[in-house]
Design an enzyme around this catalytic site. Structure first.
Site, PDB file in Angstrom:
ATOM      1  N   ALA A 172       0.813  -1.168   0.031  1.00 49.18           N
ATOM      2  CA  ALA A 172      -0.030  -0.179   0.040  1.00 49.18           C
ATOM      3  C   ALA A 172       0.863   1.182  -0.047  1.00 49.18           C
ATOM      4  O   ALA A 172       2.042   1.197   0.473  1.00 49.18           O
ATOM      5  CB  ALA A 172      -0.885   0.084   1.316  1.00 49.18           C
ATOM      6  N   ASP A 173       0.339   2.401  -0.396  1.00 52.68           N
ATOM      7  CA  ASP A 173       0.777   3.536  -0.505  1.00 52.68           C
ATOM      8  C   ASP A 173      -0.151   4.716  -0.163  1.00 52.68           C
ATOM      9  O   ASP A 173      -1.166   4.379  -0.897  1.00 52.68           O
ATOM     10  CB  ASP A 173       1.751   3.991  -1.601  1.00 52.68           C
ATOM     11  CG  ASP A 173       2.694   5.212  -1.528  1.00 52.68           C
ATOM     12  OD1 ASP A 173       3.636   5.094  -0.825  1.00 52.68           O
ATOM     13  OD2 ASP A 173       2.176   6.116  -1.861  1.00 52.68           O
ATOM     14  N   THR A 174       0.395   5.890   0.452  1.00 51.99           N
ATOM     15  CA  THR A 174      -0.664   6.754   0.978  1.00 51.99           C
ATOM     16  C   THR A 174      -0.057   8.231   0.423  1.00 51.99           C
ATOM     17  O   THR A 174       0.952   8.492   0.716  1.00 51.99           O
ATOM     18  CB  THR A 174      -0.939   6.811   2.429  1.00 51.99           C
ATOM     19  OG1 THR A 174      -1.463   5.670   2.948  1.00 51.99           O
ATOM     20  CG2 THR A 174      -1.857   7.852   2.886  1.00 51.99           C
TER      21      THR A 174
END
Length: 215
Positions: free
Chosen positions: A86-88
């Site tokens: 994941a990446d935000t």
């Protein structure tokens, strides 16, 4: 290689989290998923020219997955494992805010976010045992109260902002700044657990297996 041994892990598919983030680990554990390994991937997170925030979140999640996948597939114990990454990305309009590493960056983020709405894009990528990629981007709108200089200075002094997208951690002290949130709170923390569970389950991973023994 297994980090979390249990009888259950002997007869369920292996699961890899492509992150060293304790927040993402805790969110997976919240829904009963204990990864067998943590394989953070070091990727260049610099946005491409004219890249939109949503596209950046999606691309970085996939790049992290590919980096971890190379390591996992070279490990006999992890062959056939599912993988989650994941990446935000935090953005005001099309302006992408940094993952603050110095106090001036964090201060700039807080001044920009003060009294206004911003968007948080969290990309999640699930890789199947046959190396299929399944991806989602979750968008959440967050509004901050108008911050006084004293509030900004106090938050900067806490150090909580370091390494955080947009210069804040919603699950920590900065939760006091949030006046409204529309979307996924876990996604702002770092991992949209509803979408992650749905992607895994859709590809045959027994997400609720550990629930049977939770009582």
């Amino acid at each position: 290689m297994s980090l979390f041994g249990s009888r259950e892990s002997e007869w369920r598919p292996k699961l890899v989290l492509a992150s060293a983030s304790p927040r993402r680990l805790q969110l997976l554990q919240q829904i009963g998923l204990d990864p067998d390994a943590l394989l953070p991937a070091d990727v260049d997170e610099t946005p491409l020219k004219l890249e939109k925030p949503r596209d950046l979140a999606k691309r970085l999640a996939a790049e992290k997955a590919r980096g971890a996948l190379r390591v996992a597939r070279a490990d006999e114990a992890l062959k056939g494992a599912y993988l989650v990454s994941a990446d935000t990305v935090v953005a005001v309009g099309r302006r992408i805010l940094p993952k603050a590493e110095i106090v001036d960056e964090a201060a700039g983020c807080l001044r920009l976010l003060s009294g206004r709405q911003h968007r948080v894009y969290t990309g999640v990528c699930v890789v199947t045992p046959k190396d299929g990629f399944r991806e989602r981007v979750v968008e959440t709108r967050v509004r901050f109260k108008r911050l006084s200089q004293d509030e900004i200075d106090s938050y900067l002094a806490s150090g909580e902002w370091r390494g955080k997208a947009g210069g804040y951690a919603i699950q920590g002290l900065a939760g006091a700044f949030v006046t409204n949130l529309v979307g996924s709170y876990p996604a702002v923390v770092g991992l949209p657990i509803h979408e992650t569970a749905a992607l895994l389950e859709g590809e045959g991973y027994p997400v609720r297996l550990s629930w049977l023994n939770a009582a």
